[in-house]
Scaffold this motif. Structure first.
Motif, PDB file in Angstrom:
ATOM      1  N   ALA A  23      88.317 -91.279 116.979  1.00 47.59           N
ATOM      2  CA  ALA A  23      89.118 -91.818 117.162  1.00 47.59           C
ATOM      3  C   ALA A  23      90.063 -91.135 118.746  1.00 47.59           C
ATOM      4  CB  ALA A  23      89.919 -93.585 116.707  1.00 47.59           C
ATOM      5  N   GLU A  24      90.782 -90.694 118.654  1.00 46.38           N
ATOM      6  CA  GLU A  24      92.023 -89.956 119.440  1.00 46.38           C
ATOM      7  C   GLU A  24      91.414 -89.088 120.731  1.00 46.38           C
ATOM      8  OE1 GLU A  24      95.676 -86.657 119.193  1.00 46.38           O
ATOM      9  OE2 GLU A  24      95.051 -87.844 117.873  1.00 46.38           O
ATOM     10  N   LEU A  25      90.123 -88.388 120.033  1.00 49.14           N
ATOM     11  CA  LEU A  25      89.611 -87.817 120.607  1.00 49.14           C
ATOM     12  C   LEU A  25      87.695 -88.514 121.442  1.00 49.14           C
ATOM     13  CD1 LEU A  25      88.627 -84.563 118.374  1.00 49.14           C
ATOM     14  CD2 LEU A  25      89.775 -84.545 119.704  1.00 49.14           C
ATOM     15  N   GLY A  26      87.883 -89.145 121.425  1.00 46.73           N
ATOM     16  CA  GLY A  26      86.665 -90.170 121.489  1.00 46.73           C
ATOM     17  C   GLY A  26      85.226 -89.866 121.476  1.00 46.73           C
ATOM     18  N   ILE A  27      85.218 -89.369 120.126  1.00 48.71           N
ATOM     19  CA  ILE A  27      84.072 -89.061 119.893  1.00 48.71           C
ATOM     20  C   ILE A  27      83.328 -89.155 118.917  1.00 48.71           C
ATOM     21  CG2 ILE A  27      83.595 -86.895 121.394  1.00 48.71           C
ATOM     22  CD1 ILE A  27      84.486 -85.627 119.149  1.00 48.71           C
ATOM     23  N   SER A  28      82.397 -89.637 118.138  1.00 50.94           N
ATOM     24  CA  SER A  28      81.731 -90.117 116.661  1.00 50.94           C
ATOM     25  C   SER A  28      82.416 -89.436 115.780  1.00 50.94           C
ATOM     26  CB  SER A  28      80.686 -90.397 116.439  1.00 50.94           C
ATOM     27  OG  SER A  28      79.784 -88.806 116.809  1.00 50.94           O
ATOM     28  N   GLN A  29      82.749 -90.380 114.691  1.00 51.59           N
ATOM     29  CA  GLN A  29      82.831 -89.352 113.190  1.00 51.59           C
ATOM     30  C   GLN A  29      81.872 -88.157 113.133  1.00 51.59           C
ATOM     31  OE1 GLN A  29      84.484 -91.438 109.953  1.00 51.59           O
ATOM     32  NE2 GLN A  29      84.714 -92.917 111.549  1.00 51.59           N
ATOM     33  N   PRO A  30      80.315 -88.183 113.145  1.00 47.22           N
ATOM     34  CA  PRO A  30      79.280 -87.259 112.748  1.00 47.22           C
ATOM     35  C   PRO A  30      79.580 -86.119 113.856  1.00 47.22           C
ATOM     36  CG  PRO A  30      78.149 -89.529 112.385  1.00 47.22           C
ATOM     37  CD  PRO A  30      80.043 -89.806 112.760  1.00 47.22           C
ATOM     38  N   THR A  31      79.836 -85.977 114.716  1.00 50.02           N
ATOM     39  CA  THR A  31      79.720 -85.910 116.246  1.00 50.02           C
ATOM     40  C   THR A  31      81.055 -84.050 116.100  1.00 50.02           C
ATOM     41  OG1 THR A  31      79.131 -86.211 117.702  1.00 50.02           O
ATOM     42  CG2 THR A  31      80.025 -84.908 118.391  1.00 50.02           C
ATOM     43  N   LEU A  32      82.102 -85.144 114.931  1.00 45.95           N
ATOM     44  CA  LEU A  32      83.205 -83.833 114.882  1.00 45.95           C
ATOM     45  C   LEU A  32      82.684 -83.181 113.298  1.00 45.95           C
ATOM     46  CD1 LEU A  32      85.885 -83.416 115.172  1.00 45.95           C
ATOM     47  CD2 LEU A  32      86.591 -85.820 113.784  1.00 45.95           C
TER      48      LEU A  32
END
Length: 293
Positions: A23-32
């Motif tokens: 959420a902080e990075l503005g990316i999806s959980q699967p991507t992270l």
């Protein structure tokens, strides 16, 4: 290992929570999660311990976190420095010039340019023509004020220096209005070393005049030549001095040969990208060229 993945790892290491970090990075959980898997595969160890479906940074992760923060900081600093170099208002100009231009031309030029661009910085090199060409070739200098024109380089003529014969003040030639170089064929000469542009020009003038005078001393700078001539060591072919020079020295006798001159010019390597600050200096010189003569 990409910079983005290192930055993502730092945020994840600080939060130890995939959902919060994503959420902080503005990316999806699967991507992270995929990025973390690639990173762990690259380093060859797990960077987190999985405890009750949460992440805990382990000893390997703490080592990587320390270096990741340092790497991100270094990359940020490098990016800022590159941006400064590419800014025509704050960049750096690497300028090389002949020894003979250090007394008046280059200082006057830089003084005027700095009044227009006070935040531009300079890395200056003073040397012989062959050293200047080497620096332009290998990229150590962006621009140069030199003579003669180096083959294969871009060139803008700045001004022409007439050459004269410097002789001791008590010499029989000292009070002549003009002199043919051939008349000095039997005189001992003080000259620059063979690699210097002025020495090559002097040798060409002597060949045209049909003389081969003995060279009794090879200097590294024109002021040294003039000092030795004044001390009676011989004569020398040098640029006509500027009228405001008041220090005692040799007598200067104009040469009659039309070819007794050297062109001073601005040059640069066409095969290397010119930084914006250097391009700004070129534009300034070309716009004000007649004011510097």
């Amino acid at each position: 290992m990409h910079t983005d993945e290192l930055r993502w790892f730092v945020v994840l290491a600080e939060t130890e929570h995939v959902t919060d970090a994503a959420a902080e990075l503005g990316i999806s959980q699967p991507t992270l999660s995929r990025a973390l898997a690639r990173l762990e595969n690259d380093v060859g160890v797990a960077l987190f311990d999985r405890v009750n479906r949460r992440l805990r940074l382990n000893a390997y992760g703490r080592v990587l976190l320390e270096h990741a923060r340092r790497s991100i900081s270094e990359i940020h600093t490098a990016t800022e420095k590159i941006a400064e170099l590419r800014d025509p208002d704050t960049g750096t100009v690497r300028l090389a010039f002949l020894h003979s231009q250090a007394g008046w031309y280059v200082p006057d030029l830089l003084r005027r340019f700095r009044s227009e661009a006070p935040r531009v910085r300079f890395e200056l090199f003073q040397g012989a023509a062959h050293e200047i060409v080497e620096r332009l070739t290998d990229g150590a200098s962006d621009l140069a004020i030199t003579s003669p024109r180096p083959p294969g380089f871009r060139w803008r003529g700045l001004y022409v220096e007439r050459l004269c014969l410097a002789v001791p003040r008590e010499h029989r030639f000292a009070h002549r209005a003009r002199i043919r170089l051939a008349d000095a064929g039997a005189e001992p000469f003080v000259a620059l070393a063979p690699d210097f542009g002025l020495r090559q020009l002097t040798d060409e003038l002597c060949a045209e005049a049909g003389i081969a005078p003995p060279v009794v001393f090879e200097a590294m700078e024109i002021p040294t030549m003039e000092g030795l001539v004044a001390a009676g060591f011989g004569v020398a072919v040098v640029p006509v001095p500027r009228t405001e020079r008041a220090e005692p020295g040799p007598a200067y006798v104009p040469l009659t040969e039309g070819s007794a001159k050297r062109q001073i010019g601005l040059t640069w390597n066409p095969h290397r990208e010119m930084p914006p600050a250097a391009a700004r200096l070129v534009g300034f010189i070309m716009h004000n060229i007649h004011e510097f003569e």
